[in-house]
Write an enzyme that holds these catalytic residues in place. Structure first.
Site, PDB file in Angstrom:
ATOM      1  N   SER A 115       4.747  -0.480   2.177  1.00  0.00           N
ATOM      2  CA  SER A 115       3.650  -0.795   1.264  1.00  0.00           C
ATOM      3  C   SER A 115       2.331  -0.161   1.687  1.00  0.00           C
ATOM      4  CB  SER A 115       3.531  -2.303   1.136  1.00  0.00           C
ATOM      5  OG  SER A 115       2.574  -2.628   0.174  1.00  0.00           O
ATOM      6  N   HIS A 116       1.330  -0.997   1.972  1.00  0.00           N
ATOM      7  CA  HIS A 116      -0.023  -0.516   2.263  1.00  0.00           C
ATOM      8  C   HIS A 116      -0.199  -0.101   3.719  1.00  0.00           C
ATOM      9  CE1 HIS A 116       0.497  -4.740   2.967  1.00  0.00           C
ATOM     10  NE2 HIS A 116      -0.425  -4.667   3.898  1.00  0.00           N
ATOM     11  N   ASP A 280      -1.593   1.191  -3.986  1.00  0.00           N
ATOM     12  CA  ASP A 280      -1.175   1.269  -2.590  1.00  0.00           C
ATOM     13  C   ASP A 280       0.072   2.139  -2.420  1.00  0.00           C
ATOM     14  OD1 ASP A 280       0.706  -0.436  -3.703  1.00  0.00           O
ATOM     15  OD2 ASP A 280       0.931  -1.610  -1.870  1.00  0.00           O
ATOM     16  N   ASP A 282       3.315   1.715  -2.205  1.00  0.00           N
ATOM     17  CA  ASP A 282       4.489   1.566  -3.072  1.00  0.00           C
ATOM     18  C   ASP A 282       4.141   1.195  -4.510  1.00  0.00           C
ATOM     19  OD1 ASP A 282       3.652  -0.965  -2.163  1.00  0.00           O
ATOM     20  OD2 ASP A 282       5.636  -1.830  -2.453  1.00  0.00           O
ATOM     21  N   ASP A 284       2.472  -1.264  -5.989  1.00  0.00           N
ATOM     22  CA  ASP A 284       2.415  -2.601  -6.586  1.00  0.00           C
ATOM     23  C   ASP A 284       1.027  -3.230  -6.521  1.00  0.00           C
ATOM     24  OD1 ASP A 284       2.529  -2.977  -3.877  1.00  0.00           O
ATOM     25  OD2 ASP A 284       4.241  -4.346  -3.897  1.00  0.00           O
ATOM     26  N   ARG A 285       0.090  -2.585  -5.821  1.00  0.00           N
ATOM     27  CA  ARG A 285      -1.262  -3.152  -5.751  1.00  0.00           C
ATOM     28  C   ARG A 285      -2.240  -2.331  -6.566  1.00  0.00           C
ATOM     29  NH1 ARG A 285      -2.574  -5.352   0.145  1.00  0.00           N
ATOM     30  NH2 ARG A 285      -0.514  -6.179   0.631  1.00  0.00           N
ATOM     31  N   LYS A 379       4.575  -7.399  -8.421  1.00  0.00           N
ATOM     32  CA  LYS A 379       3.223  -7.057  -8.814  1.00  0.00           C
ATOM     33  C   LYS A 379       3.212  -5.589  -9.205  1.00  0.00           C
ATOM     34  CE  LYS A 379       1.732  -6.879  -3.927  1.00  0.00           C
ATOM     35  NZ  LYS A 379       2.916  -7.351  -3.192  1.00  0.00           N
TER      36      LYS A 379
HETATM   37  C1  VG1 Z   1       0.150  -9.235   2.405  1.00  0.00           C
HETATM   38  C2  VG1 Z   1      -0.672  -9.895   1.310  1.00  0.00           C
HETATM   39  C3  VG1 Z   1       0.248 -10.584   0.314  1.00  0.00           C
HETATM   40  C4  VG1 Z   1       1.243  -9.560  -0.253  1.00  0.00           C
HETATM   41  C5  VG1 Z   1       1.996  -8.898   0.887  1.00  0.00           C
HETATM   42  C6  VG1 Z   1       2.939  -7.811   0.406  1.00  0.00           C
HETATM   43  O1  VG1 Z   1       0.866 -10.217   3.129  1.00  0.00           O
HETATM   44  O2  VG1 Z   1      -1.575 -10.822   1.859  1.00  0.00           O
HETATM   45  O3  VG1 Z   1      -0.526 -11.167  -0.703  1.00  0.00           O
HETATM   46  O4  VG1 Z   1       2.153 -10.173  -1.128  1.00  0.00           O
HETATM   47  O5  VG1 Z   1       1.080  -8.319   1.813  1.00  0.00           O
HETATM   48  O6  VG1 Z   1       2.215  -6.828  -0.243  1.00  0.00           O
HETATM   49  P1  VG1 Z   1       0.380 -10.816   4.537  1.00  0.00           P
HETATM   50  O7  VG1 Z   1       1.466 -11.743   4.972  1.00  0.00           O
HETATM   51  O8  VG1 Z   1       0.141  -9.652   5.442  1.00  0.00           O
HETATM   52  O9  VG1 Z   1      -0.912 -11.519   4.249  1.00  0.00           O
HETATM   53  V1  VG1 Z   1       2.834  -5.297  -0.422  1.00  0.00           V
HETATM   54  O10 VG1 Z   1       1.835  -4.571  -1.412  1.00  0.00           O
HETATM   55  O11 VG1 Z   1       4.187  -5.363   0.360  1.00  0.00           O
HETATM   56  O12 VG1 Z   1       3.789  -4.711  -1.203  1.00  0.00           O
HETATM   57 CO    CO Z   2       2.618  -2.741  -1.867  1.00  0.00          CO
END
Ligand code: VG1
Ligand code: CO
Length: 546
Positions: A115-116, A280, A282, A284-285, A379
């Site tokens: 992801s991010h 981001d 992948d 989804d953000r 998302k």
């Molecule tokens: C973070 C965010 C959460 C989100 C998760 C996955 O988790 O706070 O809101 O769902 O990332 O996002 P954490 O446990 O680090 O607070 V992502 O864009 O995987 O795709």
């Molecule tokens: Co993501």
């Protein structure tokens, strides 16, 4: 033809417990022999009746993806999946994968993404698994996979050559059909069923609509190009960093004010486009900006819910809305005004899935730049961008005007998140134990203008299947209306990350223009007084402020 399937002996790793969203580790950890294989076989072992079923495969284009995909293809063939649907070049955004799983009635999907988190050889790698409804695997499954990974002693792999991931079309490998699909087609078609493409195209043509979209050299580039440029007619220059690169061009693909610096600078200029946005790794953000204006994700969610009736796909109304616990309560005010239920869930999209499946909610979101609806079970970054674009086209208003109107009507929830990254894990755990122990004594404590109304630790019972999760964050409720939340991140790959979330409600429109950190300063001091995080960690302040 019988395929040469090898059953390879292996030894378990002790650290394969998935976090908030998938298994995320440093690339170096994933590069250990059998590390990926163990996790994938543990997952396959947990899927009953996989024989003949369909699996969707893709990822965000990060370093290590092509090699990992080849391994997973060979393991899926050896585990007798009937069909693999793979995004061309190994690409699939997370929301596009969710859609494909649903559309093609797959048994699930594997997404290679962290992801991010940054990519490249020194960065992070990750595996997300989504189930047949298109949503992230629920905690029950991820826990079972983890337990399986602790005892795994062999995995199955077909000894076949690599698949050409760049060529679309179908091929048969033993009992498995492998179909390489365009990663964008189905997703783009889905978007046309939700938004008014004719209206937006017309506004772009007349020069009344403009956007700057930052794909951060991650997966949304090809999606944004197709939808914004090819289909809506936005000029090519509307895209920043559009080519997916294995190391994201050295960028940190987290769409926030810190990491999307170039976008933020461009949006601060007088001739900036109407809408600025980023996604981001992948896809989804999303981050939403106006000219010299930042929309907090919590406000974006509330504005989207309040204005849904202006968007074709949501004219039928909302059945309900949901937000993760740390997300500001701006959404709650909207839900009350339109007369629909508002659910509060733990952090992570997986907790929205049952509500979406049951038709209880139409729109949901998280403070961490995640917004989405019942069109998929993830998302969806570009969906949120298109929602805003459609809103601007339909109302003729600018971003800041929309948000200020919203505040005047509902009041403003000043909001910010402070992240303390890469803390010593035992320090973080001790701090939470101390906070937990302190909870009963906090009520009634006074700090200048504020008083602690109550304090607790959030736990959640899923209203659909009754499953229960504990320890989802420590909450301190303040009078007058304010809130501080402490959580340990479940996506970090280095030590522990503590997130502190601050929220303060301001109904008076004459006080809606304070700088955010200033408006929240008293809460920030209360958090320090209670937790002593800065003192204990010898940090002067947070690593990232969003
Ligand atoms: C973070 C965010 C959460 C989100 C998760 C996955 O988790 O706070 O809101 O769902 O990332 O996002 P954490 O446990 O680090 O607070 V992502 O864009 O995987 O795709
Ligand atoms: Co993501």
């Amino acid at each position: 033809m019988e395929l040469p399937v090898e059953i390879c002996p292996t030894r378990p790793f002790s650290d394969q417990r998935p976090g908030t969203s998938g298994l995320r580790k440093k690339v170096k950890v994933f590069q250990q022999p059998n590390y990926l294989e163990n996790f994938i076989q543990s997952l396959f072992d947990l899927l009953p009746e996989k024989e003949g079923k369909t699996l969707v495969l893709g990822g965000d284009g990060r370093y290590g993806n092509p090699e990992a995909l080849q391994t997973i293809v060979k393991m899926a063939v050896a585990n007798r999946f009937g069909k693999l649907i793979v995004g061309q070049h190994g690409w699939l955004s997370t929301p596009a994968a969710s859609h494909l799983i649903r559309k093609r009635r797959a048994a699930g999907g594997i997404l290679l993404t962290a992801s991010h988190n940054p990519g490249g050889p020194e960065g992070d790698f990750g595996v997300k698994f989504n189930v047949e409804n298109g949503g992230p695997a629920p905690p029950k499954l991820t826990e079972a996979v983890y337990r399986r990974s602790l005892e795994i002693d062999r995995y199955r792999i077909a000894r076949i050559g690599d698949i050409d991931l760049d060529r679309r079309g179908s091929l048969q490998v033993g009992g498995t059909e492998i179909e390489i699909v365009d990663p964008v087609d189905d997703y783009a078609a889905l978007m046309t069923t939700l938004f008014d493409f004719d209206l937006m195209r017309d506004r772009f043509r007349k020069g009344e609509l403009s956007i700057l979209f930052d794909a951060m050299h991650a997966i949304t580039g090809p999606y944004a190009h197709r939808i914004l440029v090819d289909m809506l007619g936005a000029p090519e220059e509307s895209l920043l960093h559009p080519e997916p690169l294995p190391d994201f061009g050295g960028l940190h693909p987290d769409p926030n004010l810190t990491y999307a610096r170039e976008l933020v600078e461009r949006m601060a200029q007088d001739d900036a486009p109407l809408l600025g946005a980023a996604s981001d790794g992948d896809g989804d953000r999303n981050m939403i900006l106006g000219r010299r204006f930042f929309v907090t994700p919590s406000d974006s969610l509330a504005v989207i819910a309040a204005n849904a009736s202006k968007i074709p796909g949501y004219r039928r109304g909302l059945s309900g809305v949901a937000r993760s616990m740390p997300t500001s309560r701006a959404l709650d005010g909207v839900a009350a005004a339109i007369g629909v239920p508002c659910y509060e869930t733990p952090t992570g999209w997986k907790f929205f899935v049952n509500l979406l499946e049951a038709g209880r909610v139409t729109i949901c979101g998280e403070e961490s730049f995640g917004t989405g609806s019942d069109h998929v079970r993830e998302k969806d970054g570009l969906w949120a961008v298109l929602f805003w674009l459609n809103l601007l086209a339909a109302t003729g208003k600018g971003v800041s005007e929309m948000v200020r109107d919203h505040w005047r009507r509902f009041g403003r929830h000043y909001y910010s998140r402070h992240d303390y990254e890469a803390l010593d894990s035992s320090l973080a755990n001790r701090l939470f134990e101390d906070l937990r122990a302190m909870l009963p004594q906090l009520e009634g404590k006074r700090f200048d203008a504020f008083e602690i109304e109550r304090a607790d630790e959030f736990g959640y019972t899923d209203p659909i299947d009754g499953s229960r999760v504990e320890r989802q964050g420590i909450r301190i409720f303040l009078r007058p209306e304010g809130r501080i939340v402490f959580r340990i991140s479940g996506t970090g790959t280095e030590g522990a990350t503590i997130r502190i979330y601050f929220e303060r409600f301001e109904p008076d429109p004459s006080r809606h223009d304070l700088p955010v950190q200033e408006a929240l300063a008293p809460l920030i001091e209360i958090a320090e007084a209670v937790s002593e995080l800065r003192r204990r960690s010898h940090r002067e302040g947070p690593t990232v402020v969003t």
